[in-house]
Design a protein around this motif. Structure first.
Motif, mmCIF file in Angstrom:
data_model
loop_
_atom_site.group_PDB
_atom_site.id
_atom_site.type_symbol
_atom_site.label_atom_id
_atom_site.label_comp_id
_atom_site.label_asym_id
_atom_site.label_seq_id
_atom_site.Cartn_x
_atom_site.Cartn_y
_atom_site.Cartn_z
ATOM 1 N N SER A 1 1.032 -1.202 -0.413
ATOM 2 C CA SER A 1 0.103 0.493 0.347
ATOM 3 C C SER A 1 0.791 1.361 0.567
ATOM 4 N N LYS B 1 0.910 2.673 -7.023
ATOM 5 C CA LYS B 1 0.041 2.159 -8.424
ATOM 6 C C LYS B 1 -0.542 3.254 -9.037
ATOM 7 N N THR C 1 -0.512 5.747 -8.505
ATOM 8 C CA THR C 1 0.931 7.055 -9.528
ATOM 9 C C THR C 1 0.643 6.518 -10.641
ATOM 10 N N HIS D 1 -4.550 -5.868 -5.241
ATOM 11 C CA HIS D 1 -3.434 -6.468 -3.918
ATOM 12 C C HIS D 1 -3.726 -7.367 -4.154
HETATM 13 N N1 LIG Z 1 -1.290 14.399 -4.965
HETATM 14 C C1 LIG Z 1 -1.060 14.040 -3.890
HETATM 15 N N2 LIG Z 1 0.002 14.509 -3.271
HETATM 16 C C2 LIG Z 1 0.626 13.824 -2.424
HETATM 17 N N3 LIG Z 1 0.894 12.724 -2.399
HETATM 18 C C3 LIG Z 1 0.703 12.209 -3.189
HETATM 19 C C4 LIG Z 1 -0.464 12.024 -4.308
HETATM 20 N N4 LIG Z 1 -1.177 10.792 -5.048
HETATM 21 C C5 LIG Z 1 0.271 10.476 -3.864
HETATM 22 N N5 LIG Z 1 0.295 10.661 -3.292
HETATM 23 C C6 LIG Z 1 1.522 9.630 -2.276
HETATM 24 O O1 LIG Z 1 2.123 9.249 -3.010
HETATM 25 C C7 LIG Z 1 1.788 7.753 -2.927
HETATM 26 C C8 LIG Z 1 1.861 6.189 -3.681
HETATM 27 O O2 LIG Z 1 -0.266 7.055 -3.955
HETATM 28 P P1 LIG Z 1 -0.493 5.678 -4.733
HETATM 29 O O3 LIG Z 1 -2.076 6.083 -4.514
HETATM 30 O O4 LIG Z 1 0.333 5.786 -6.194
HETATM 31 O O5 LIG Z 1 0.038 3.763 -3.918
HETATM 32 P P2 LIG Z 1 -1.027 2.772 -3.917
HETATM 33 O O6 LIG Z 1 0.078 1.507 -4.572
HETATM 34 O O7 LIG Z 1 -1.533 3.264 -5.687
HETATM 35 O O8 LIG Z 1 -1.306 2.667 -2.337
HETATM 36 P P3 LIG Z 1 -2.912 1.480 -2.146
HETATM 37 O O9 LIG Z 1 -2.057 0.026 -2.548
HETATM 38 O O10 LIG Z 1 -2.786 2.210 -1.009
HETATM 39 O O11 LIG Z 1 -3.962 1.739 -3.263
HETATM 40 C C9 LIG Z 1 1.662 7.687 -1.594
HETATM 41 O O12 LIG Z 1 2.757 7.289 -0.353
HETATM 42 C C10 LIG Z 1 0.394 8.991 -1.498
HETATM 43 O O13 LIG Z 1 0.277 9.033 -0.332
#
Ligand SMILES: Nc1ncnc2c1ncn2[C@@H]1O[C@H](COP(=O)(O)OP(=O)(O)OP(=O)(O)O)[C@@H](O)[C@H]1O
Length: 263
Positions: A43, A47, A49, A197
């Protein structure tokens, strides 16, 4: 053959109140036409992003992304997105939700009858024609996701991007939607990138599983090629030693190589 999507030296930095936060660094990935890719990782590793960058919903702060030979500079109809929470418009019927997307993509060059038949065909593909006159609040969560998938496929995108599309569903509904998706992907030869996940889901659906390292400054750690024959049958695969090996490789990456300590 040139890849359909090229992710080249991509980095993503967010400006936050606490300063700059590097979410992704040095991400390189080529995606071929017809390929099914899942993105998996702990998490917060980035991903969504990465998926949003391919969708063009955000632009990278380093590097670049190319789709079909053109730089990704924003969202486009050749890249349809399915989110975890269906995002159907509540005031439109299921039919009209799909029709709206169809009109946006094909409305300028096709007549009403053709647009309607496209909409109907998409609903039939996910076995939802019986609910086409219902409103989103009148159907279950699994059915709403089916409509969301129909809407995305109806746009005939070059690539379908899915952010944990089955994440909010119970295990049985999830399994039936995965099977549905296997059927639709088999019929259309769609190119798909999906965030998940779920390790079993990743092996069941993917040609390649892209495993991401922990953030901040996450990147691609390993890529697992899944060479199981298609179309895949979950019951047969439950006893397949190769399936178990792929599963173990992902678990090892996540829970040994990228062990995440609880905060
Ligand atoms: N707009 C934003 N501003 C600041 N930080 C961000 C932003 N978008 C994402 N982040 C940060 O970037 C990182 C990656 O976030 P992302 O949502 O892509 O992760 P993920 O792997 O999809 O998570 P999850 O599996 O929990 O959905 C995290 O630390 C998140 O807090």
């Amino acid at each position: 053959m040139k890849p359909l999507v090229q992710v080249q030296d991509v980095g993503m930095r967010f400006d936050t109140k606490k300063g700059s936060f590097i979410a992704l660094r040095d991400v390189n990935l080529d995606i071929s036409e017809g390929e099914v890719i899942t993105l998996i990782g702990h998490s917060g590793c980035g991903k969504s992003t990465l998926l949003n960058l391919i969708a063009g919903l955000t632009l990278p702060t380093d590097g670049g992304l190319i789709c079909n030979g053109r730089e990704i500079a924003g969202p486009g109809p050749e890249r349809a997105v399915v989110f975890q929470n269906h995002s159907l418009l509540p005031w439109l019927t299921c039919f009209d939700n799909v029709m709206l997307a169809v009109e946006r993509v094909f409305g300028a060059k096709e007549g009403k009858a053709k647009l309607k038949s496209r909409t109907k065909a998409a609903l039939e593909m996910v076995h939802m024609e019986h609910a086409m006159n219902k409103f989103p609040h009148e159907i279950s969560g699994g059915m709403k996701q089916r409509i969301g998938i129909a809407r995305a496929f109806a746009m005939e995108p070059k690539i379908l991007l899915m952010d944990e599309p089955f994440g909010a569903l119970d295990a049985l509904t999830r399994a039936s939607l995965q099977d549905e998706l296997i059927g639709v992907m088999g019929k259309t030869g769609a190119t798909v990138v999906m965030v998940t996940h779920d390790v079993d889901e990743a092996v069941l659906l993917s040609d390649r599983v892209v495993m991401m390292t922990n953030g901040p400054a996450a990147t691609i750690g390993e890529i697992l090629e899944v060479k199981l024959e298609k179309p895949r049958d979950r019951l047969k695969l439950a006893h397949d030693p190769q399936f178990a090996e792929y599963r173990a490789a992902i678990l090892e990456f996540l829970y040994q190589k990228q062990l995440k300590h609880a905060a």
